[in-house]
Write a protein that holds these residues in place. Structure first.
Motif, PDB file in Angstrom:
ATOM      1  N   ARG A  50       1.780  39.440  78.372  1.00 22.67           N
ATOM      2  CA  ARG A  50       1.128  38.879  77.196  1.00 22.67           C
ATOM      3  C   ARG A  50       2.124  38.706  76.039  1.00 22.67           C
ATOM      4  O   ARG A  50       2.925  39.615  75.791  1.00 22.67           O
ATOM      5  CB  ARG A  50      -0.002  39.792  76.700  1.00 22.67           C
ATOM      6  CG  ARG A  50      -1.356  39.483  77.267  1.00 22.67           C
ATOM      7  CD  ARG A  50      -1.562  40.007  78.648  1.00 22.67           C
ATOM      8  NE  ARG A  50      -1.444  41.444  78.744  1.00 22.67           N
ATOM      9  CZ  ARG A  50      -1.326  42.104  79.901  1.00 22.67           C
ATOM     10  NH1 ARG A  50      -1.304  41.436  81.043  1.00 22.67           N
ATOM     11  NH2 ARG A  50      -1.227  43.407  79.923  1.00 22.67           N
ATOM     12  N   PRO A  51       2.071  37.576  75.343  1.00 24.05           N
ATOM     13  CA  PRO A  51       2.930  37.381  74.174  1.00 24.05           C
ATOM     14  C   PRO A  51       2.298  38.008  72.932  1.00 24.05           C
ATOM     15  O   PRO A  51       1.143  38.457  72.965  1.00 24.05           O
ATOM     16  CB  PRO A  51       2.966  35.853  74.039  1.00 24.05           C
ATOM     17  CG  PRO A  51       1.587  35.445  74.484  1.00 24.05           C
ATOM     18  CD  PRO A  51       1.227  36.392  75.617  1.00 24.05           C
ATOM     19  N   ASP A  52       3.046  38.024  71.853  1.00 19.99           N
ATOM     20  CA  ASP A  52       2.478  38.452  70.570  1.00 19.99           C
ATOM     21  C   ASP A  52       1.562  37.366  70.022  1.00 19.99           C
ATOM     22  O   ASP A  52       0.481  37.646  69.498  1.00 19.99           O
ATOM     23  CB  ASP A  52       3.591  38.721  69.545  1.00 19.99           C
ATOM     24  CG  ASP A  52       4.517  39.845  69.978  1.00 19.99           C
ATOM     25  OD1 ASP A  52       4.007  40.898  70.404  1.00 19.99           O
ATOM     26  OD2 ASP A  52       5.750  39.666  69.887  1.00 19.99           O
ATOM     27  N   VAL A  53       2.021  36.117  70.134  1.00 20.88           N
ATOM     28  CA  VAL A  53       1.293  34.976  69.563  1.00 20.88           C
ATOM     29  C   VAL A  53       1.225  33.853  70.591  1.00 20.88           C
ATOM     30  O   VAL A  53       2.222  33.544  71.249  1.00 20.88           O
ATOM     31  CB  VAL A  53       1.979  34.461  68.282  1.00 20.88           C
ATOM     32  CG1 VAL A  53       1.232  33.246  67.711  1.00 20.88           C
ATOM     33  CG2 VAL A  53       2.073  35.561  67.231  1.00 20.88           C
ATOM     34  N   LEU A  54       0.039  33.252  70.705  1.00 22.61           N
ATOM     35  CA  LEU A  54      -0.148  32.110  71.605  1.00 22.61           C
ATOM     36  C   LEU A  54      -0.512  30.883  70.780  1.00 22.61           C
ATOM     37  O   LEU A  54      -1.512  30.883  70.064  1.00 22.61           O
ATOM     38  CB  LEU A  54      -1.256  32.408  72.613  1.00 22.61           C
ATOM     39  CG  LEU A  54      -1.570  31.281  73.611  1.00 22.61           C
ATOM     40  CD1 LEU A  54      -0.413  31.117  74.602  1.00 22.61           C
ATOM     41  CD2 LEU A  54      -2.864  31.566  74.358  1.00 22.61           C
ATOM     42  N   LEU A  55       0.316  29.840  70.872  1.00 24.11           N
ATOM     43  CA  LEU A  55       0.017  28.560  70.234  1.00 24.11           C
ATOM     44  C   LEU A  55      -0.744  27.720  71.236  1.00 24.11           C
ATOM     45  O   LEU A  55      -0.235  27.443  72.325  1.00 24.11           O
ATOM     46  CB  LEU A  55       1.304  27.847  69.809  1.00 24.11           C
ATOM     47  CG  LEU A  55       2.259  28.614  68.899  1.00 24.11           C
ATOM     48  CD1 LEU A  55       3.455  27.737  68.531  1.00 24.11           C
ATOM     49  CD2 LEU A  55       1.549  29.091  67.637  1.00 24.11           C
ATOM     50  N   LEU A  56      -1.951  27.314  70.881  1.00 19.07           N
ATOM     51  CA  LEU A  56      -2.850  26.684  71.851  1.00 19.07           C
ATOM     52  C   LEU A  56      -3.331  25.311  71.384  1.00 19.07           C
ATOM     53  O   LEU A  56      -3.983  25.204  70.341  1.00 19.07           O
ATOM     54  CB  LEU A  56      -4.056  27.604  72.092  1.00 19.07           C
ATOM     55  CG  LEU A  56      -5.177  27.078  72.984  1.00 19.07           C
ATOM     56  CD1 LEU A  56      -4.673  26.837  74.404  1.00 19.07           C
ATOM     57  CD2 LEU A  56      -6.351  28.052  72.981  1.00 19.07           C
ATOM     58  N   ASP A  57      -3.026  24.300  72.187  1.00 20.62           N
ATOM     59  CA  ASP A  57      -3.582  22.970  71.937  1.00 20.62           C
ATOM     60  C   ASP A  57      -5.037  22.975  72.404  1.00 20.62           C
ATOM     61  O   ASP A  57      -5.344  23.447  73.498  1.00 20.62           O
ATOM     62  CB  ASP A  57      -2.773  21.918  72.709  1.00 20.62           C
ATOM     63  CG  ASP A  57      -3.202  20.493  72.371  1.00 20.62           C
ATOM     64  OD1 ASP A  57      -4.050  20.312  71.480  1.00 20.62           O
ATOM     65  OD2 ASP A  57      -2.692  19.566  73.026  1.00 20.62           O
ATOM     66  N   ILE A  58      -5.937  22.477  71.568  1.00 21.00           N
ATOM     67  CA  ILE A  58      -7.359  22.504  71.908  1.00 21.00           C
ATOM     68  C   ILE A  58      -7.687  21.510  73.017  1.00 21.00           C
ATOM     69  O   ILE A  58      -8.501  21.793  73.899  1.00 21.00           O
ATOM     70  CB  ILE A  58      -8.219  22.210  70.662  1.00 21.00           C
ATOM     71  CG1 ILE A  58      -8.049  23.336  69.650  1.00 21.00           C
ATOM     72  CG2 ILE A  58      -9.690  22.058  71.038  1.00 21.00           C
ATOM     73  CD1 ILE A  58      -8.787  23.093  68.342  1.00 21.00           C
ATOM     74  N   SER A  59      -7.062  20.342  72.993  1.00 20.31           N
ATOM     75  CA  SER A  59      -7.367  19.284  73.967  1.00 20.31           C
ATOM     76  C   SER A  59      -6.433  19.382  75.162  1.00 20.31           C
ATOM     77  O   SER A  59      -5.285  18.945  75.109  1.00 20.31           O
ATOM     78  CB  SER A  59      -7.232  17.902  73.316  1.00 20.31           C
ATOM     79  OG  SER A  59      -8.118  17.780  72.231  1.00 20.31           O
ATOM     80  N   MET A  60      -6.946  19.977  76.242  1.00 23.34           N
ATOM     81  CA  MET A  60      -6.153  20.146  77.450  1.00 23.34           C
ATOM     82  C   MET A  60      -6.836  19.453  78.623  1.00 23.34           C
ATOM     83  O   MET A  60      -8.074  19.387  78.671  1.00 23.34           O
ATOM     84  CB  MET A  60      -5.960  21.629  77.747  1.00 23.34           C
ATOM     85  CG  MET A  60      -5.153  22.366  76.688  1.00 23.34           C
ATOM     86  SD  MET A  60      -3.427  21.805  76.628  1.00 23.34           S
ATOM     87  CE  MET A  60      -2.819  22.364  78.222  1.00 23.34           C
ATOM     88  N   PRO A  61      -6.072  18.945  79.594  1.00 22.16           N
ATOM     89  CA  PRO A  61      -6.661  18.169  80.694  1.00 22.16           C
ATOM     90  C   PRO A  61      -7.466  18.999  81.687  1.00 22.16           C
ATOM     91  O   PRO A  61      -8.320  18.479  82.391  1.00 22.16           O
ATOM     92  CB  PRO A  61      -5.435  17.544  81.377  1.00 22.16           C
ATOM     93  CG  PRO A  61      -4.312  18.467  81.045  1.00 22.16           C
ATOM     94  CD  PRO A  61      -4.598  18.964  79.665  1.00 22.16           C
ATOM     95  N   ASP A  62      -7.197  20.318  81.745  1.00 23.05           N
ATOM     96  CA  ASP A  62      -7.863  21.120  82.771  1.00 23.05           C
ATOM     97  C   ASP A  62      -8.915  22.083  82.207  1.00 23.05           C
ATOM     98  O   ASP A  62      -9.276  23.057  82.852  1.00 23.05           O
ATOM     99  CB  ASP A  62      -6.840  21.905  83.597  1.00 23.05           C
ATOM    100  CG  ASP A  62      -6.033  22.893  82.764  1.00 23.05           C
ATOM    101  OD1 ASP A  62      -5.846  22.640  81.559  1.00 23.05           O
ATOM    102  OD2 ASP A  62      -5.595  23.921  83.316  1.00 23.05           O
TER     103      ASP A  62
END
Length: 209
Positions: A50-62
């Motif tokens: 697990r990382p400290d911080v996760l940058l997450l794009d909301i629009s993902m293909p899966d």
């Protein structure tokens, strides 16, 4: 050696992913250890690391980035999640804030701002892009965002339950119950449980039996 904040990025646009990772790794406080182009690949890696911080794009293909954010926050509560997206609609922002993401940054933001956001959430502060804050203020002035899990825990805290009792009732570890209690203190800018209970009752954040 000075510790660097361990960051992972989830985005299906390779140019965005590679460019952002390269730019962030040039900062002295951050190390991007892994990047993912699918939610599934990220989910599989989180099982072992697990990382400290996760940058997450909301629009993902899966799958839905919003649902994935909820999964991360429920299963890995120590991981700080920052939504990094082009979505500036209030409904999307509100939903992400409602489930408890730690930050929300638009893709139009500078790398410097994203670095600031990463450092802020790592140190237990919430970060919202200024444009996002303006959208929220216009649509919901003075609204207090609280997730369903936080609301359940807050209700039990107000009933006087200890962390072990809360953990047992909600089927979570004592460490997770303690983390949520601390998160509520930070979120509502209070220093102890008594002040938290007083604030929750005063602001009608929960329905007491």
């Amino acid at each position: 050696m000075t510790y660097k904040i361990d960051v992972n990025i989830v985005d299906d646009h390779k140019l965005m992913l590679d460019g952002l990772a390269k730019s962030l790794n040039e900062n002295d406080t951050i190390h991007v250890s892994h990047t993912f182009s699918t939610l599934e690949s990220c989910k599989n890696k989180l099982v072992e690391r697990r990382p400290d911080v996760l940058l997450l794009d909301i629009s993902m293909p899966d799958g839905s980035g919003i649902e994935f954010a909820q999964y991360i926050l429920d299963v890995y509560p120590r991981v700080k999640v920052i939504a990094i997206t082009s979505h500036d609609e209030y409904s999307v922002i509100h939903r992400m804030m409602e489930i408890g993401v730690h930050g929300y940054v638009l893709k139009s933001s500078s790398v410097e701002e994203l670095v600031h956001a990463i450092n802020a959430v790592y140190h237990d502060k919430q970060y919202l892009n200024p444009d996002v804050s303006a959208i929220i203020n216009r649509a919901s002035h003075d609204h207090v965002f609280i997730t369903p899990t936080e609301q359940n825990i807050l209700r039990l805290i107000c009933q006087g339950l200890t962390n072990p009792q809360i953990a047992d009732q909600l089927h979570m570890s004592q460490e997770t119950a303690n983390w949520y209690r601390k998160r509520l203190l930070v979120k509502f800018h209070v220093s102890n449980t008594a002040s938290l209970v007083a604030f929750a009752l005063r602001e009608h954040l929960i329905d007491m039996p």
